[in-house]
Design a protein around this motif. Sequence first.
Motif, mmCIF file in Angstrom:
data_model
loop_
_atom_site.group_PDB
_atom_site.id
_atom_site.type_symbol
_atom_site.label_atom_id
_atom_site.label_comp_id
_atom_site.label_asym_id
_atom_site.label_seq_id
_atom_site.Cartn_x
_atom_site.Cartn_y
_atom_site.Cartn_z
ATOM 1 N N VAL A 149 0.371 -1.495 -0.533
ATOM 2 C CA VAL A 149 0.183 -0.267 0.064
ATOM 3 C C VAL A 149 0.913 0.833 0.010
ATOM 4 O O VAL A 149 1.864 0.732 0.581
ATOM 5 N N ASP A 161 -2.015 -0.695 -4.241
ATOM 6 C CA ASP A 161 -3.264 0.531 -3.770
ATOM 7 C C ASP A 161 -2.452 1.633 -3.709
ATOM 8 O O ASP A 161 -0.978 1.732 -2.777
ATOM 9 N N LYS A 302 -6.907 4.584 7.140
ATOM 10 C CA LYS A 302 -7.804 3.888 6.058
ATOM 11 C C LYS A 302 -6.299 3.291 5.066
ATOM 12 O O LYS A 302 -6.556 2.345 4.249
ATOM 13 N N CYS A 306 -7.071 -0.396 4.242
ATOM 14 C CA CYS A 306 -6.643 -0.767 2.569
ATOM 15 C C CYS A 306 -5.623 -2.087 2.777
ATOM 16 O O CYS A 306 -5.547 -3.098 1.959
ATOM 17 N N GLN A 319 -6.929 -0.280 -5.289
ATOM 18 C CA GLN A 319 -7.875 0.827 -4.656
ATOM 19 C C GLN A 319 -6.849 2.387 -4.435
ATOM 20 O O GLN A 319 -6.156 2.292 -4.049
ATOM 21 N N GLU A 321 -7.617 5.471 -2.379
ATOM 22 C CA GLU A 321 -8.804 6.673 -1.861
ATOM 23 C C GLU A 321 -7.891 8.114 -1.142
ATOM 24 O O GLU A 321 -6.879 7.893 -0.871
#
Length: 339
Positions: A149, A161, A302, A306, A319, A321
């Motif tokens: 991430v 992500d 977040k 995630c 993803q 965000e």
Amino acid sequence: MKKQKVTLEIIANEIGTTKVSVFKALKNQPGVSKELRERIVQVAHDMGYASKNENENLTVTKLGFLVAKRFFLDTDNFYTQIYYHLSRECALNNIDLSLYILNQEEEENEVLPFTFTQNQQSLNGLFIAGELSTSYIKEAVLKTKIPIVAIDFYDTHLEIDSIISDNYLSGYSITQHLIDMGHKEIGFVGDPHYTMSVMDRFCGYYKALLKNDLIYSKEWHLINNDLTGAYNIDYAIPQSLPTAFVCHCDMAAYKLLLKLQSQGISVPEQISIISFDNTDLSQNVSPNLTSMNINKQDMSIKALKCMLRRMEHPTLDPQKETVNVQLVERESIREITVV
């Protein structure tokens, strides 16, 4: 019919909590409220949870936090705050988080920190904070085959992500704020090629100028750090100055402030300065900096959500965000009254 064995997971599902919370409650460990603990103990008793099951093993999730030294130790404390909040969130969820700082030589040679290579077999996921090159991530990180991430950056060449703030919109908003205060001559401090965040902030700044029929001047575009992140005050200030500067971060604003003050130029009486990140530095200089706050706790929460989602659903599409931002006004800008 054989009676179903009552497990921690079954109790957690019955209550609507996590397996970790059930384990902590039954082991009388901290991290669970008194009300939830009592409810868990009661439900476990009612469901016939056997004491021998209390030794059921929980696999501890281990995550890593990889950040370049130029972002973590050599600038302001934006990423140290991210790490602080993320560490707290991990601790609350019984997750181990290890810090790995990438030095310049390792980054250039596209190798992982030694401490990381020693532990990577036990890691369940990795956060990358700041921005590393596409090549580095491909050659060094993705080959580990663990979930990733990205925090505070995105890379359109990679399917990973990302948790980011809307830097383009923030750049536009922060510049428009100065325009609304009467400023018509606005410069920018920062190299758009340094990171994607700086590029997006610059593009938002540029859009605000275009929308308001204002001039972008290369003479008013200053760069006070190099691509390694090192800042300096050894650069020329143009003779003809704008009334305000949008700085790509608090550290860039601070270095500009020192430069202006060394030449007898006062802020905000002669030049207004506005910046991004709202780090501690913004409140530790005089005058205090007006800065766009990025919710670092929200970004950390977040990011962890995630990561846990990615670990559970590895085939999901990448993803991206965004987190909330808010302008915090202080003393470094002033309104220009049109006569």
